[in-house]
Design a protein around this motif. Sequence first.
Motif, PDB file in Angstrom:
ATOM      1  N   LYS A  89     -35.553  32.504 -81.701  1.00  0.00           N
ATOM      2  CA  LYS A  89     -34.642  33.539 -82.201  1.00  0.00           C
ATOM      3  C   LYS A  89     -34.313  34.449 -81.025  1.00  0.00           C
ATOM      4  CE  LYS A  89     -34.203  37.282 -85.566  1.00  0.00           C
ATOM      5  NZ  LYS A  89     -34.914  38.040 -86.601  1.00  0.00           N
ATOM      6  N   ASN A  90     -33.050  34.452 -80.619  1.00  0.00           N
ATOM      7  CA  ASN A  90     -32.596  35.309 -79.530  1.00  0.00           C
ATOM      8  C   ASN A  90     -31.639  36.343 -80.095  1.00  0.00           C
ATOM      9  OD1 ASN A  90     -33.925  34.093 -77.317  1.00  0.00           O
ATOM     10  ND2 ASN A  90     -32.425  32.457 -77.310  1.00  0.00           N
ATOM     11  N   GLU A  91     -31.838  37.584 -79.685  1.00  0.00           N
ATOM     12  CA  GLU A  91     -30.962  38.657 -80.116  1.00  0.00           C
ATOM     13  C   GLU A  91     -30.309  39.281 -78.884  1.00  0.00           C
ATOM     14  OE1 GLU A  91     -32.572  40.790 -83.898  1.00  0.00           O
ATOM     15  OE2 GLU A  91     -34.280  40.462 -82.560  1.00  0.00           O
ATOM     16  N   THR A  92     -29.001  39.456 -78.969  1.00  0.00           N
ATOM     17  CA  THR A  92     -28.236  40.042 -77.877  1.00  0.00           C
ATOM     18  C   THR A  92     -27.466  41.238 -78.415  1.00  0.00           C
ATOM     19  OG1 THR A  92     -27.953  37.864 -76.865  1.00  0.00           O
ATOM     20  CG2 THR A  92     -26.453  39.597 -76.144  1.00  0.00           C
ATOM     21  N   THR A  93     -27.544  42.338 -77.686  1.00  0.00           N
ATOM     22  CA  THR A  93     -26.744  43.507 -78.007  1.00  0.00           C
ATOM     23  C   THR A  93     -25.713  43.659 -76.895  1.00  0.00           C
ATOM     24  OG1 THR A  93     -28.604  44.559 -79.134  1.00  0.00           O
ATOM     25  CG2 THR A  93     -26.806  45.992 -78.431  1.00  0.00           C
ATOM     26  N   ALA A  94     -24.435  43.738 -77.292  1.00  0.00           N
ATOM     27  CA  ALA A  94     -23.374  43.830 -76.291  1.00  0.00           C
ATOM     28  C   ALA A  94     -22.345  44.875 -76.694  1.00  0.00           C
ATOM     29  CB  ALA A  94     -22.700  42.480 -76.111  1.00  0.00           C
ATOM     30  N   THR A  95     -21.779  45.508 -75.688  1.00  0.00           N
ATOM     31  CA  THR A  95     -20.679  46.443 -75.874  1.00  0.00           C
ATOM     32  C   THR A  95     -19.578  46.011 -74.919  1.00  0.00           C
ATOM     33  OG1 THR A  95     -22.218  48.227 -76.414  1.00  0.00           O
ATOM     34  CG2 THR A  95     -20.008  48.875 -75.762  1.00  0.00           C
ATOM     35  N   ALA A  96     -18.343  45.964 -75.424  1.00  0.00           N
ATOM     36  CA  ALA A  96     -17.226  45.510 -74.591  1.00  0.00           C
ATOM     37  C   ALA A  96     -15.960  46.274 -74.942  1.00  0.00           C
ATOM     38  CB  ALA A  96     -17.012  44.015 -74.785  1.00  0.00           C
ATOM     39  N   CYS A  97     -15.013  46.203 -74.027  1.00  0.00           N
ATOM     40  CA  CYS A  97     -13.687  46.773 -74.262  1.00  0.00           C
ATOM     41  C   CYS A  97     -12.772  45.670 -74.778  1.00  0.00           C
ATOM     42  CB  CYS A  97     -13.115  47.349 -72.972  1.00  0.00           C
ATOM     43  SG  CYS A  97     -14.047  48.757 -72.336  1.00  0.00           S
ATOM     44  N   ASP A 108     -35.327  24.942 -85.371  1.00  0.00           N
ATOM     45  CA  ASP A 108     -34.290  25.946 -85.552  1.00  0.00           C
ATOM     46  C   ASP A 108     -34.173  26.841 -84.327  1.00  0.00           C
ATOM     47  OD1 ASP A 108     -33.674  25.104 -88.099  1.00  0.00           O
ATOM     48  OD2 ASP A 108     -34.979  26.556 -89.076  1.00  0.00           O
ATOM     49  N   SER A 109     -32.948  27.180 -83.998  1.00  0.00           N
ATOM     50  CA  SER A 109     -32.657  28.145 -82.952  1.00  0.00           C
ATOM     51  C   SER A 109     -31.578  29.049 -83.509  1.00  0.00           C
ATOM     52  CB  SER A 109     -32.162  27.436 -81.685  1.00  0.00           C
ATOM     53  OG  SER A 109     -31.753  28.395 -80.730  1.00  0.00           O
ATOM     54  N   ILE A 110     -31.882  30.329 -83.601  1.00  0.00           N
ATOM     55  CA  ILE A 110     -30.940  31.288 -84.160  1.00  0.00           C
ATOM     56  C   ILE A 110     -30.566  32.279 -83.069  1.00  0.00           C
ATOM     57  CG2 ILE A 110     -30.607  33.103 -85.886  1.00  0.00           C
ATOM     58  CD1 ILE A 110     -32.642  31.575 -87.631  1.00  0.00           C
ATOM     59  N   GLU A 111     -29.281  32.411 -82.847  1.00  0.00           N
ATOM     60  CA  GLU A 111     -28.745  33.363 -81.889  1.00  0.00           C
ATOM     61  C   GLU A 111     -28.042  34.454 -82.691  1.00  0.00           C
ATOM     62  OE1 GLU A 111     -28.906  33.158 -78.447  1.00  0.00           O
ATOM     63  OE2 GLU A 111     -30.080  31.309 -78.562  1.00  0.00           O
ATOM     64  N   ILE A 112     -28.390  35.712 -82.414  1.00  0.00           N
ATOM     65  CA  ILE A 112     -27.782  36.839 -83.127  1.00  0.00           C
ATOM     66  C   ILE A 112     -27.134  37.766 -82.100  1.00  0.00           C
ATOM     67  CG2 ILE A 112     -28.183  38.819 -84.636  1.00  0.00           C
ATOM     68  CD1 ILE A 112     -30.640  37.300 -85.715  1.00  0.00           C
ATOM     69  N   LEU A 113     -25.881  38.126 -82.360  1.00  0.00           N
ATOM     70  CA  LEU A 113     -25.141  39.034 -81.488  1.00  0.00           C
ATOM     71  C   LEU A 113     -24.830  40.309 -82.260  1.00  0.00           C
ATOM     72  CD1 LEU A 113     -23.458  39.775 -78.956  1.00  0.00           C
ATOM     73  CD2 LEU A 113     -21.548  38.541 -80.021  1.00  0.00           C
ATOM     74  N   TYR A 114     -25.285  41.437 -81.724  1.00  0.00           N
ATOM     75  CA  TYR A 114     -24.937  42.751 -82.259  1.00  0.00           C
ATOM     76  C   TYR A 114     -23.854  43.298 -81.324  1.00  0.00           C
ATOM     77  CZ  TYR A 114     -29.434  42.084 -84.552  1.00  0.00           C
ATOM     78  OH  TYR A 114     -30.481  41.573 -85.271  1.00  0.00           O
ATOM     79  N   LEU A 115     -22.618  43.291 -81.786  1.00  0.00           N
ATOM     80  CA  LEU A 115     -21.482  43.577 -80.911  1.00  0.00           C
ATOM     81  C   LEU A 115     -20.783  44.882 -81.297  1.00  0.00           C
ATOM     82  CD1 LEU A 115     -19.547  42.651 -78.671  1.00  0.00           C
ATOM     83  CD2 LEU A 115     -18.293  41.361 -80.418  1.00  0.00           C
ATOM     84  N   THR A 116     -20.519  45.696 -80.276  1.00  0.00           N
ATOM     85  CA  THR A 116     -19.715  46.899 -80.443  1.00  0.00           C
ATOM     86  C   THR A 116     -18.480  46.754 -79.554  1.00  0.00           C
ATOM     87  OG1 THR A 116     -21.674  48.241 -80.850  1.00  0.00           O
ATOM     88  CG2 THR A 116     -19.659  49.415 -80.241  1.00  0.00           C
ATOM     89  N   ILE A 117     -17.310  46.802 -80.170  1.00  0.00           N
ATOM     90  CA  ILE A 117     -16.045  46.715 -79.431  1.00  0.00           C
ATOM     91  C   ILE A 117     -15.406  48.099 -79.403  1.00  0.00           C
ATOM     92  CG2 ILE A 117     -13.669  45.820 -79.513  1.00  0.00           C
ATOM     93  CD1 ILE A 117     -15.599  43.700 -78.587  1.00  0.00           C
ATOM     94  N   HIS A 118     -15.060  48.549 -78.206  1.00  0.00           N
ATOM     95  CA  HIS A 118     -14.290  49.781 -78.020  1.00  0.00           C
ATOM     96  C   HIS A 118     -12.913  49.347 -77.542  1.00  0.00           C
ATOM     97  CE1 HIS A 118     -17.773  52.349 -78.550  1.00  0.00           C
ATOM     98  NE2 HIS A 118     -18.420  51.621 -77.679  1.00  0.00           N
ATOM     99  N   ASN A 119     -11.902  49.874 -78.175  1.00  0.00           N
ATOM    100  CA  ASN A 119     -10.542  49.467 -77.841  1.00  0.00           C
ATOM    101  C   ASN A 119      -9.964  50.293 -76.711  1.00  0.00           C
ATOM    102  OD1 ASN A 119     -10.217  47.369 -79.795  1.00  0.00           O
ATOM    103  ND2 ASN A 119     -10.222  48.965 -81.345  1.00  0.00           N
ATOM    104  N   GLN A 124     -25.342  32.444 -84.836  1.00  0.00           N
ATOM    105  CA  GLN A 124     -25.169  31.011 -84.593  1.00  0.00           C
ATOM    106  C   GLN A 124     -26.464  30.309 -84.995  1.00  0.00           C
ATOM    107  OE1 GLN A 124     -23.723  29.655 -80.686  1.00  0.00           O
ATOM    108  NE2 GLN A 124     -23.566  31.822 -80.161  1.00  0.00           N
ATOM    109  N   HIS A 125     -26.344  29.238 -85.764  1.00  0.00           N
ATOM    110  CA  HIS A 125     -27.505  28.419 -86.122  1.00  0.00           C
ATOM    111  C   HIS A 125     -27.432  27.141 -85.293  1.00  0.00           C
ATOM    112  CE1 HIS A 125     -28.788  30.934 -89.484  1.00  0.00           C
ATOM    113  NE2 HIS A 125     -27.496  31.139 -89.691  1.00  0.00           N
ATOM    114  N   LEU A 126     -28.417  26.968 -84.414  1.00  0.00           N
ATOM    115  CA  LEU A 126     -28.456  25.830 -83.499  1.00  0.00           C
ATOM    116  C   LEU A 126     -29.792  25.112 -83.657  1.00  0.00           C
ATOM    117  CD1 LEU A 126     -27.185  27.867 -80.428  1.00  0.00           C
ATOM    118  CD2 LEU A 126     -25.789  26.425 -81.906  1.00  0.00           C
ATOM    119  N   GLN A 127     -30.035  24.137 -82.802  1.00  0.00           N
ATOM    120  CA  GLN A 127     -31.329  23.458 -82.768  1.00  0.00           C
ATOM    121  C   GLN A 127     -31.806  23.377 -81.328  1.00  0.00           C
ATOM    122  OE1 GLN A 127     -31.092  19.595 -84.625  1.00  0.00           O
ATOM    123  NE2 GLN A 127     -31.631  20.455 -86.605  1.00  0.00           N
TER     124      GLN A 127
END
Length: 178
Positions: A79-87, A115-126, A106-109
Amino acid sequence: RTITKTNRGSNIYGCDSILTLHLTINPSATSEERITACDSVVWNGKTYTESGTYTEVLNTTTGCDSVAILHLTIHNSVKNETTATACDSYTWTDGKTYTASGTYTQHLQTIYGCDSIEILYLTIHNSFKNETTATACDGYTWTDGKIYTASGIYTQNLQTIHGCDSIEVLHLTIHYSD
């Protein structure tokens, strides 16, 4: 295997005595098993979560020892968790471009089929674009503090508080005094 043995002798009174022994020897049993699993496995009623060699002493139906050996390989789920902020947008490891804030999964293997689970916590600033149309006599003071004395289109390239592009555009018409 069964053994029969007879002994002849005499009892305490001097009479003949025959003693016969029928002996059955039941063999003990040994078994070995190799298991590869994801995260855990239940073996002989116990749950195992780590790779290793485990031995269990049991009884056969004839009451003899039975030794069961387990050679266990455990591959863990990921289980991988990524926190990202982008424009404006963000391209994640799945190759997709995301333009809205949110939580994406994303559910992968793994290469072992776990099981391999990838989770992205994304904040978009315009990015920000603001256009101003102004008409003035002789000169115009814009947000950058400069005085503009000629008609035209003027641009300021700035950044928002989040580091994203902020473009200010001024459409200016100057009328001159006589």
